[in-house]
Design a protein around this motif. Structure first.
Motif, short mmCIF file in Angstrom:
data_model
loop_
_atom_site.label_atom_id
_atom_site.label_comp_id
_atom_site.label_asym_id
_atom_site.label_seq_id
_atom_site.Cartn_x
_atom_site.Cartn_y
_atom_site.Cartn_z
N UNK A 165 -17.14 28.28 -62.23
CA UNK A 165 -18.46 28.49 -61.91
C UNK A 165 -18.90 28.64 -60.21
N UNK A 166 -19.38 29.89 -59.90
CA UNK A 166 -19.53 29.67 -58.27
C UNK A 166 -18.42 29.29 -57.76
N UNK A 167 -17.06 29.65 -57.98
CA UNK A 167 -15.93 29.54 -57.24
C UNK A 167 -15.15 30.61 -56.74
N UNK A 215 -18.38 24.97 -57.90
CA UNK A 215 -19.54 24.88 -56.87
C UNK A 215 -18.84 25.30 -55.46
N UNK A 216 -20.00 25.22 -54.60
CA UNK A 216 -19.89 25.50 -53.16
C UNK A 216 -20.46 24.74 -52.40
N UNK A 217 -20.11 24.23 -51.13
CA UNK A 217 -21.13 23.55 -50.31
C UNK A 217 -21.88 24.10 -49.34
N UNK A 218 -22.74 23.50 -48.54
CA UNK A 218 -23.51 24.19 -47.65
C UNK A 218 -23.08 25.07 -46.45
N UNK A 219 -21.65 24.72 -46.49
CA UNK A 219 -20.85 25.39 -45.43
C UNK A 219 -19.96 26.41 -46.10
N UNK A 261 -16.73 20.65 -56.70
CA UNK A 261 -17.31 20.93 -55.43
C UNK A 261 -16.10 20.76 -54.31
N UNK A 262 -16.38 20.73 -52.95
CA UNK A 262 -15.57 20.77 -51.71
C UNK A 262 -15.45 19.31 -51.40
N UNK A 263 -14.68 19.02 -50.41
CA UNK A 263 -14.50 17.71 -49.83
C UNK A 263 -15.84 17.22 -48.97
N UNK A 264 -16.76 18.23 -48.99
CA UNK A 264 -17.97 18.02 -48.21
C UNK A 264 -19.05 17.21 -49.36
N UNK A 265 -18.71 17.44 -50.34
CA UNK A 265 -19.55 17.14 -51.56
C UNK A 265 -19.72 15.60 -51.76
#
Length: 265
Positions: A156-158, A174-178, A193-197
């Motif tokens: 999903x959105x990946x 998911x995807x983060x803001x970067x 998500x990513x490591x920033x989530x």
């Protein structure tokens, strides 16, 4: 007819052979077209015994001869002669399908290179564009675009979805803001998500199996910072070489730095 102007027209399929409007729109009758509907240049033009197909758009289902129960809208699903139970909407969606069955592709080039895969769902431009596998689900632009032979994946959105095209059983969301996307790197990875989530669970979480976290807290108390904590079915282990801070409610042991602990819950 070259041009037909009408407000309302009823066509009896039992007696009609064809109606052509401006040379581009054709509603075919029963001859070799068992309850098929085609609108557009060469749409369902090769059919011999396929039934219950709908082809709308330039060359939609053009090469299908015996496949049944397909819906193709746009320049779509035009290569295979025996495709069945597919929904293909969008330019070049399912463009390469030869014997693919029971797929859903919505969006530009969705499932474009799937030759014979079954039961895939791709929604979004370029979703699952490279897959030849089965039972994959991808939602979002470019979702799962790196999957090739992998199966049973969910995205999903990946974007890309996986680091290696043959991975299976991956869930990536998911995807983060970067712009960093969740990406599976091994079979059966479940990536949020990513490591920033920062992932927060307001209620009670029950974890079965092994879960690896970059950092975590229990009841607001940090339990590790690096490299990870592993929760298994009935135990909590500190894999870190840094001090392990005892969370509220954990009793019966004395914690020391640079020591491996296992606490039975």
């Amino acid at each position: 007819f070259r041009r037909v102007l009408f407000r309302s027209t009823v066509i009896n399929a039992a007696s009609a052979t064809s109606l052509v409007v401006s040379g581009n729109i054709q509603a075919k009758g029963p001859s070799n077209d068992q309850a098929n509907v085609s609108i557009g240049y060469l749409a369902i033009s090769s059919n011999t015994s396929g039934t219950a197909n709908t082809g709308i758009g330039n060359t939609a289902l053009r090469s299908n001869t015996i496949g049944s129960a397909n819906v193709a809208i746009g320049y779509a699903l035009y290569t295979g002669s025996n495709v069945n139970y597919n929904v293909s909407i969008g330019h070049e969606s399912m463009a390469s399908a030869i014997t693919a069955n029971s797929n859903v592709a919505i969006g530009l080039s969705a499932l474009k290179n799937n030759l014979s895969g079954i039961e895939n769902v791709a929604i979004g431009p370029n979703a699952l564009i490279s897959t030849t596998g089965n039972y994959n689900v991808a939602i979002g632009t470019n979702s799962g675009s790196s999957v090739t032979t992998g199966q049973y994946n969910t995205f999903i959105n990946s974007k890309n979805g996986v680091s290696t095209g043959g991975l299976s059983g991956v869930v990536a969301i998911g995807v983060d803001n970067s712009g960093n996307y969740a990406t599976g790197r091994a079979n059966n990875d479940f990536i949020l998500g990513s490591s920033n989530h920062n992932i927060k669970i307001a209620g009670t979480a029950s974890i079965v199996g092994n879960t690896y976290l970059g950092s975590a807290s229990i009841n607001g108390v940090a339990v590790a910072t690096s490299p990870s904590i592993q929760y298994s079915t009935a135990s909590l282990q500190n894999i870190s070489t840094t001090a392990f801070v005892k969370p509220t409610g954990m009793t019966g042991i004395t914690l020391k730095a640079n020591t491996l602990y296992k606490y039975e819950i």
